[in-house]
Enzyme design. Structure first.
Site, short mmCIF file in Angstrom:
data_model
loop_
_atom_site.label_atom_id
_atom_site.label_comp_id
_atom_site.label_asym_id
_atom_site.label_seq_id
_atom_site.Cartn_x
_atom_site.Cartn_y
_atom_site.Cartn_z
N GLY A 70 3.49 -39.11 -13.17
CA GLY A 70 3.48 -39.06 -14.62
C GLY A 70 2.99 -40.39 -15.16
O GLY A 70 2.40 -41.19 -14.43
N HIS A 121 -1.78 -43.02 -5.85
CA HIS A 121 -2.73 -42.51 -6.84
C HIS A 121 -2.84 -43.46 -8.03
O HIS A 121 -3.94 -43.77 -8.49
CB HIS A 121 -2.31 -41.11 -7.29
CG HIS A 121 -3.28 -40.45 -8.19
ND1 HIS A 121 -3.03 -40.25 -9.53
CD2 HIS A 121 -4.53 -39.94 -7.96
CE1 HIS A 121 -4.07 -39.64 -10.08
NE2 HIS A 121 -4.99 -39.44 -9.15
N ASP A 122 -1.69 -43.95 -8.52
CA ASP A 122 -1.71 -44.92 -9.62
C ASP A 122 -2.49 -46.17 -9.22
O ASP A 122 -3.29 -46.69 -10.00
CB ASP A 122 -0.28 -45.33 -10.02
CG ASP A 122 0.48 -44.24 -10.76
OD1 ASP A 122 -0.10 -43.16 -11.02
OD2 ASP A 122 1.65 -44.47 -11.08
N ASP A 179 -8.24 -38.62 -6.72
CA ASP A 179 -7.57 -37.36 -7.05
C ASP A 179 -7.45 -36.45 -5.83
O ASP A 179 -6.41 -35.83 -5.61
CB ASP A 179 -8.31 -36.65 -8.18
CG ASP A 179 -8.14 -37.33 -9.53
OD1 ASP A 179 -7.37 -38.31 -9.62
OD2 ASP A 179 -8.77 -36.87 -10.49
#
EC number: 3.1.1.4
Length: 118
Positions: free
Chosen positions: A30, A48-49, A92
């Site tokens: 998130g 991913h961040d 991604d």
């Protein structure tokens, strides 16, 4: 972009869990992120961040970048077009594959990040 990322997640997990279930999970899935990831899935989100941070340092805008990809055998495959598009697509795709392998612990959804993510 984030819509394509959501579609990649659906590709990798064969539609077994809605993408929104990952939007408020652990400390890193998130918006934002801090502290120590709570489990393997949350570590996927931290990676991913970090990947998006690297994309930003390269002058890319990962949350808005449109890229070309295909879902082949439940595996997201990027179609290289340009430096930014390829980099963001790779971020991604790696996260979607990681999500598909990591166990989902319902107890780590919608946690109190102020107390659990230090």
């Amino acid at each position: 972009n984030l819509i394509q990322f959501s579609n990649m997640i659906q590709c990798a997990n064969k539609g077994s869990r809605p993408s929104l279930h990952y939007a408020d999970y652990g400390c890193y899935c998130g918006w934002g992120g801090s502290g120590t990831p709570v489990d393997e899935l949350d570590r996927c989100c931290k990676v991913h961040d970090d990947c998006y941070d690297q994309a930003g340092k390269k002058g890319c805008f990962p949350k808005l970048t449109l890229y070309s990809w295909d879902c082949t055998g439940n595996v997201p495959i990027c179609n290289p077009k340009s430096k930014c598009k390829d980099f963001v697509c790779a971020c991604d795709a790696a996260a979607a594959k990681c999500f598909a392998k990591a166990p989902y612990n319902k107890a780590n959804w919608n946690i109190d990040t102020k107390t659990r993510c230090k």
